[in-house]
Motif scaffolding. Structure first.
Motif, mmCIF file in Angstrom:
data_model
loop_
_atom_site.group_PDB
_atom_site.id
_atom_site.type_symbol
_atom_site.label_atom_id
_atom_site.label_comp_id
_atom_site.label_asym_id
_atom_site.label_seq_id
_atom_site.Cartn_x
_atom_site.Cartn_y
_atom_site.Cartn_z
ATOM 1 N N LYS A 232 0.792 -1.259 -0.148
ATOM 2 C CA LYS A 232 0.119 -0.136 0.001
ATOM 3 C C LYS A 232 0.703 1.296 0.158
ATOM 4 O O LYS A 232 0.442 2.365 -0.255
ATOM 5 C CB LYS A 232 -0.724 0.054 1.276
ATOM 6 C CG LYS A 232 -1.995 -1.057 1.185
ATOM 7 C CD LYS A 232 -2.822 -1.009 2.291
ATOM 8 C CE LYS A 232 -4.049 -2.053 2.466
ATOM 9 N NZ LYS A 232 -4.635 -2.039 3.773
ATOM 10 N N LYS A 236 0.834 3.466 -6.883
ATOM 11 C CA LYS A 236 -0.262 2.657 -7.777
ATOM 12 C C LYS A 236 0.207 2.232 -8.958
ATOM 13 O O LYS A 236 0.842 3.160 -9.937
ATOM 14 C CB LYS A 236 -1.675 3.429 -7.922
ATOM 15 C CG LYS A 236 -2.162 3.844 -6.435
ATOM 16 C CD LYS A 236 -3.537 4.486 -6.783
ATOM 17 C CE LYS A 236 -4.263 4.308 -5.318
ATOM 18 N NZ LYS A 236 -5.725 4.951 -5.502
ATOM 19 N N ASP A 241 -1.230 -3.672 -8.008
ATOM 20 C CA ASP A 241 -2.545 -4.059 -7.525
ATOM 21 C C ASP A 241 -2.780 -5.507 -7.462
ATOM 22 O O ASP A 241 -3.222 -6.334 -6.991
ATOM 23 C CB ASP A 241 -3.689 -3.276 -8.642
ATOM 24 C CG ASP A 241 -3.603 -1.714 -8.384
ATOM 25 O OD1 ASP A 241 -3.338 -1.508 -7.263
ATOM 26 O OD2 ASP A 241 -3.914 -1.174 -9.476
ATOM 27 N N MET A 244 -1.045 -6.980 -4.716
ATOM 28 C CA MET A 244 -1.741 -7.037 -3.471
ATOM 29 C C MET A 244 -2.856 -7.921 -3.530
ATOM 30 O O MET A 244 -3.379 -8.702 -2.538
ATOM 31 C CB MET A 244 -2.520 -5.615 -3.359
ATOM 32 C CG MET A 244 -1.743 -4.565 -3.095
ATOM 33 S SD MET A 244 -2.455 -3.000 -2.814
ATOM 34 C CE MET A 244 -3.295 -3.125 -1.537
#
Length: 501
Positions: A232, A236, A241, A244
């Motif tokens: 986190k 980004k 993503d 994660m």
């Protein structure tokens, strides 16, 4: 029945104090030997270190004795004994000249290896995205600041209320050394005074504050949460993503390297999965470990192996050898009072025994080391793959020693060579039969397994049965279970965990 007297002849093996001391010194490591000698130096005034070892000027024989020596002389003059005992004015007892060679062949390599080991221990090796300056700063932190002090310093700079500070400090104190929170928050509630009326939600909030501290991932309650906190904090991106998603939903499949299930569940391609996998591998599962104190283990080799005129020879390391001698002032006093016996005469004999036993210890180490080097010279030329099978009995029979003596000599005694520093026990090991009727060392087989695994195809890693088959083609008959045992001793994961995308 009536009492009677009988005479019987029997033979018993009695260990003299000198022999007991010799056996004791032989099994001690270098550090333990120095500790024992320091104890003897404190207890025995007739024993002292050679002044040349410490760079001190030794007082000549005609100098005025110290106050302690003068007191001893006065004491001796007032005492009388019936027996006579000769005391030789032995002023200096030194080790043989054959073991005073300079230690200069491996110092640079040892310094380089120590630097590499420290870099790996502090986490500044592969897998770190920090610059060299940041790595140096982390090493400085690990040596000077603990994890809790590091977090307390950050807490002092933040505008929290006294109540929040107390709760955050409670969380910090509950952290493990690696930065993880092993206790449940419910278990911390009884540690708070009842008059504070703290709810569980407040502890959760305090934990969230801690998890925003540096280093990233601190205060996690599981490996999954630790990795998610670090992801986190990244910018980004599609790779972040996907990583994660893998950590949140497919962490078990990732540990088992079941990439087929991961692709099926997340609908990703090989390139994206490979990038996400590399990102996850770059994370730190123990964020607080860099603040753990480093426990340096110093090894002083007893023997140095060099190649001279095409032959490998073993020489004692003078840095590991204590230089001892008899105190000259006390020796003169006892020599001038030959008819006097007492504690000083006993201590003089004990000092002589110690010097002789220390010398004998290093002579035995040198003999055993040279015998090992002669048997394992292929190892020093070609490495582990050329290691020969060797047993304690072979060395004992060659040197006409007992196996227990060879075992004591090779335990916690180290040998330094161009290939590194090894314990003498390392050169002994079991063997496996070959097709030609010979034998192959287990150490050599482990080295072959390591080479095969290092050169395997990541998409089709070698199984234990396949490795056994490849070794069989080289004439080395090894069972699959033996391969698995050797592989586990090398910390090589099984074939299912060595698959790559």
């Amino acid at each position: 029945m009536k009492p009677s007297l009988q005479l019987r002849l029997s033979q018993q093996l009695a260990l003299t104090p000198q022999l007991q001391q010799s056996i004791k010194l032989l099994q001690l490591s270098t550090l333990e030997l120095n500790t024992e000698i320091e104890r003897m130096l404190l207890e025995n005034p007739l024993l002292e270190r050679d002044g040349a070892e410490e760079g001190e000027d030794v007082a000549p024989m005609q100098d005025v004795p110290t106050a302690e020596a003068a007191t001893a002389a006065s004491e001796l003059s007032d005492r009388h004994a019936n027996g006579e005992e000769d005391f030789e004015p032995q002023t200096t007892v030194e080790m043989p000249d054959t073991i005073t060679e300079a230690y200069d062949s491996v110092s640079d390599d040892d310094i380089g290896e120590a630097a590499e080991w420290r870099a790996e221990a502090t986490g500044s090796g592969s897998g770190s995205n920090d610059s060299d300056d940041d790595s140096d700063f982390q090493e400085f932190q690990a040596a000077s600041t603990s994890l809790r002090d590091h977090l307390e310093q950050q807490l002092a700079l933040m505008p929290f209320s006294d109540r929040d500070r107390a709760l955050i400090r409670l969380i910090i104190e509950a952290l493990e050394d690696d930065g993880m929170l092993a206790q449940e928050l419910e278990e911390l509630l009884p540690l708070i005074p009842e008059e504070w009326e703290v709810e569980l939600e407040e502890l959760v909030t305090a934990l969230r504050h801690v998890q925003h501290f540096d280093p990233v991932g601190i205060g996690a309650r599981s490996l999954q949460e630790c990795l998610l906190l670090q992801l986190k904090a990244r910018d980004k991106s599609p790779t972040r993503d996907l990583a994660m998603g893998i950590v949140e939903h497919c962490l078990e499949q990732l540990a088992a390297r079941d990439f087929v299930k991961i692709r099926r569940r997340l609908g990703c391609d090989d390139d994206g999965l490979r990038a996400a996998h590399e990102l996850i591998c770059s994370l730190n599962p123990h964020p607080g470990a860099q603040f753990a104190p480093l426990e340096a283990r110093y090894i002083v080799p007893d023997v140095i192996v060099r190649k001279y005129r095409g032959a490998w020879t073993a020489n004692l390391n003078p840095e590991a050898m204590p230089k001892l001698r008899i105190h000259r002032v006390y020796a003169d006093i006892l020599h001038q009072n030959r008819g006097i016996s007492g504690s000083l005469s006993t201590q003089l004999q004990e000092a002589k025994w110690l010097i002789k036993n220390v010398q004998q210890r290093f002579d035995t180490i040198l003999r055993v080391s040279q015998a090992i080097v002669e048997r394992q010279r292929q190892f020093f030329d070609h490495g582990e793959v050329a290691m020969r099978p060797l047993t304690l009995r072979e060395i004992a029979e060659e040197l006409e020693l007992h196996e227990s003596t060879v075992s004591r000599v090779t335990t916690q005694k180290y040998l330094a060579s161009t290939r590194g520093i090894y314990e003498l026990k390392y050169f002994f090991g079991s063997h496996v039969s070959t097709d030609t009727g010979g034998a192959c060392s287990a150490t050599a087989i482990r080295a072959l397994i390591r080479q095969m695994v290092a050169g395997e195809d990541g998409k089709k890693p070698l199984s234990d049965a396949k490795i056994a088959e490849m070794l069989g083609q080289q004439g080395i008959v090894v069972a699959r279970r033996t391969i698995a045992k050797y592989r586990e001793s090398l910390n090589i994961p099984p074939v299912s965990q060595r698959k790559t995308i």
